[in-house]
Scaffold this motif. Structure first.
Motif, PDB file in Angstrom:
ATOM      1  N   ASP A   7       0.850  -1.231   0.075  1.00 22.53           N
ATOM      2  CA  ASP A   7       0.010   0.089  -0.016  1.00 22.53           C
ATOM      3  C   ASP A   7       1.074   1.301  -0.065  1.00 22.53           C
ATOM      4  OD1 ASP A   7      -2.346   1.094  -0.089  1.00 22.53           O
ATOM      5  OD2 ASP A   7      -2.964   0.900   1.905  1.00 22.53           O
ATOM      6  N   ILE A   8       1.681   1.323  -0.949  1.00 23.42           N
ATOM      7  CA  ILE A   8       2.763   2.364  -0.943  1.00 23.42           C
ATOM      8  C   ILE A   8       2.357   3.542  -1.957  1.00 23.42           C
ATOM      9  CG2 ILE A   8       4.595   0.895  -0.298  1.00 23.42           C
ATOM     10  CD1 ILE A   8       5.583   0.944  -3.107  1.00 23.42           C
ATOM     11  N   LEU A   9       1.053   3.586  -2.452  1.00 27.12           N
ATOM     12  CA  LEU A   9       0.803   4.652  -3.409  1.00 27.12           C
ATOM     13  C   LEU A   9      -0.032   5.897  -2.607  1.00 27.12           C
ATOM     14  CD1 LEU A   9      -0.016   2.166  -6.207  1.00 27.12           C
ATOM     15  CD2 LEU A   9       2.096   3.316  -5.723  1.00 27.12           C
ATOM     16  N   ARG A  10       0.185   6.365  -1.533  1.00 25.63           N
ATOM     17  CA  ARG A  10      -0.490   7.297  -1.058  1.00 25.63           C
ATOM     18  C   ARG A  10       0.484   8.193  -0.522  1.00 25.63           C
ATOM     19  NH1 ARG A  10      -5.480   8.712   2.426  1.00 25.63           N
ATOM     20  NH2 ARG A  10      -5.753   6.339   3.052  1.00 25.63           N
ATOM     21  N   ASP A  11       0.525   9.576  -1.053  1.00 27.99           N
ATOM     22  CA  ASP A  11       1.486  10.600  -0.485  1.00 27.99           C
ATOM     23  C   ASP A  11       0.683  11.542   0.583  1.00 27.99           C
ATOM     24  OD1 ASP A  11      -0.136  12.162  -2.114  1.00 27.99           O
ATOM     25  OD2 ASP A  11       1.490  12.816  -3.479  1.00 27.99           O
ATOM     26  N   TYR A  12       1.467  12.538   1.176  1.00 23.57           N
ATOM     27  CA  TYR A  12       0.962  13.184   2.159  1.00 23.57           C
ATOM     28  C   TYR A  12       0.349  14.467   1.698  1.00 23.57           C
ATOM     29  CZ  TYR A  12       0.732  15.483   6.731  1.00 23.57           C
ATOM     30  OH  TYR A  12       0.153  16.213   7.960  1.00 23.57           O
TER      31      TYR A  12
END
Ligand code: ATP
Ligand code: CA
Ligand code: CA
Length: 377
Positions: free
Chosen positions: A328-333
């Protein structure tokens, strides 16, 4: 009672979508141009490298006739993903067979909160996840750096991405999805799985003991084990997690998890357990997988004690085989997360919630892991 994993056969609500994506993937992977191994150029990573193909039911010059309604199919940076599949040791024929062959896919009942759908291939190797536009954007944005990272670190624990596509039925909404490696692909059954972020707020499955089984994804506060790893494993894993977190931090990514699954292995022969590192042959080269087949001892501790420093439950150890990786590494801040943070911090301790800046997120994540994975003495 709804079964947690459903076969997607005729009549299933995702049947038509799966049919379309099978047609698309067979087309993309089987293209004659895709058989030549071509050199990658920086332009192949360009976000504008995407191609629409029309799939009319009666077929066209380049597509076969099919039993679904007409749709368009989009491939994102196909050449890059062809190279990534090769790098990860995925044979094109196996890939097409697993996803588009006669075996049905299985739908995992919405394991996350995001509303994404998850499809698993019968051979357990591939997971297809529907994603939002912003997630595709992030993946394509980081693709060059991701590619370089996984080339440089063959043991990277980051999710292995095999393809990004979009299906657009005539008159319907676009559905975007990614194909990735199943981290918990194991010749042994996975008995327990944990999705760990290192944050505590809301991080529990909220199920009664008797409802929890090997298909449940448990969370940080449910964790009642500490994993003792032999020295070389421990060192390499911690080192790799540092490298992977540096990458995620640099990309401004947060909200990812360490997915950990394990098999209680008291029935396994010792010889199988001690191999280091676990290796398998894919015909040509030897691949090492740091996140699969890792022998460990699981120490039973009180639930949630990785946060609260409760005393251990007494030396109860189990021999286990671990599987893990970063998902689940496809969210940025982004803006919405900042809002969530501001809103939630009014109610709870800000450091306990999952939406924090990427560098803080990464530090807390690694801190937590270093309490969950310890060096065996
Ligand atoms: P949310 O954003 O609410 O956390 P999501 O819909 O983005 O959820 P993920 O966090 O990507 O979903 O995944 C949910 C669950 O699906 C994971 O906890 C894990 O059990 C399973 N899963 C996801 N990706 C993989 C993978 N690559 N291999 C094995 N299992 C996976
Ligand atoms: Ca998640
Ligand atoms: Ca997510």
């Amino acid at each position: 009672v709804k079964k947690p994993w459903q076969t997607i056969s005729k009549g299933h609500k995702s049947y038509d979508l799966v049919l379309k994506l099978q047609l698309g993937i067979r087309f993309s992977v089987g293209k004659p141009s895709s058989k030549q191994s071509m050199k990658l150029w920086p332009s192949d990573f360009n976000p504008r490298e995407k191609f629409w193909t029309r799939f009319p039911p009666e077929g066209s010059k380049i597509t076969h006739a099919h039993h679904s309604s007409e749709f368009r199919w989009k491939d994102y940076c196909p050449k890059v993903f062809r190279h990534l599949r090769k790098l990860f040791g995925v044979d094109p024929a196996d890939y097409v067979n697993a996803i588009c062959g006669t075996d049905y896919l299985t739908e995992l009942s919405s394991p996350g909160k995001s509303g994404s759908l998850f499809f698993l291939t019968q051979d357990d190797r591939f997971i297809i996840k529907t994603v939002r536009k912003c997630e595709v954007k992030i993946l394509i944005r980081m693709l060059l750096n991701y590619y370089q990272h996984v080339c440089k670190y063959e043991n990277s624990l980051l999710t292995k991405f095999y393809g990004v596509h979009c299906v657009k039925p005539i008159g319907g909404h676009k559905v975007r999805f990614i194909v990735m490696g199943n981290l918990l692909c194991s010749e042994y059954g996975i008995h327990r799985r944990f999705d760990l972020k290192g944050s505590s707020h809301g991080r529990t499955i909220q199920k009664r003991e008797e409802e929890i089984d090997e298909t449940s994804t448990l969370k940080d506060l449910d964790l009642n084990f500490v994993f003792h790893l032999q020295k070389p494993w421990f060192k390499n894993i911690m080192w790799q997690i540092e490298r992977d977190c540096e990458f995620l931090e640099a990309e401004g990514i947060m909200d990812y998890s360490l997915l950990v699954g394990f098999h209680f292995s008291d029935d396994l022969s010792d010889s199988k357990m001690e191999t280091y590192p676990a290796r398998y042959m894919d015909g040509r080269e030897e691949l090492i997988q740091l996140g699969a087949n890792v022998p460990a001892r699981a120490e039973h501790v009180y639930q949630g004690s990785n946060f609260e420093h409760l005393p251990s439950a007494g030396d109860k150890f189990y021999k286990v085989v671990l599987y893990f990786g970063i998902i689940d590494i496809l969210r940025d801040y982004n803006f919405s997360k900042k809002l969530e943070h501001a809103y939630k911090s009014l109610q709870v301790d800000p450091s306990s919630i999952s939406a924090v800046e990427p560098n803080l997120y990464s530090r807390r994540f690694r801190d937590f892991i270093s309490r969950v994975f310890v060096e065996d003495d």
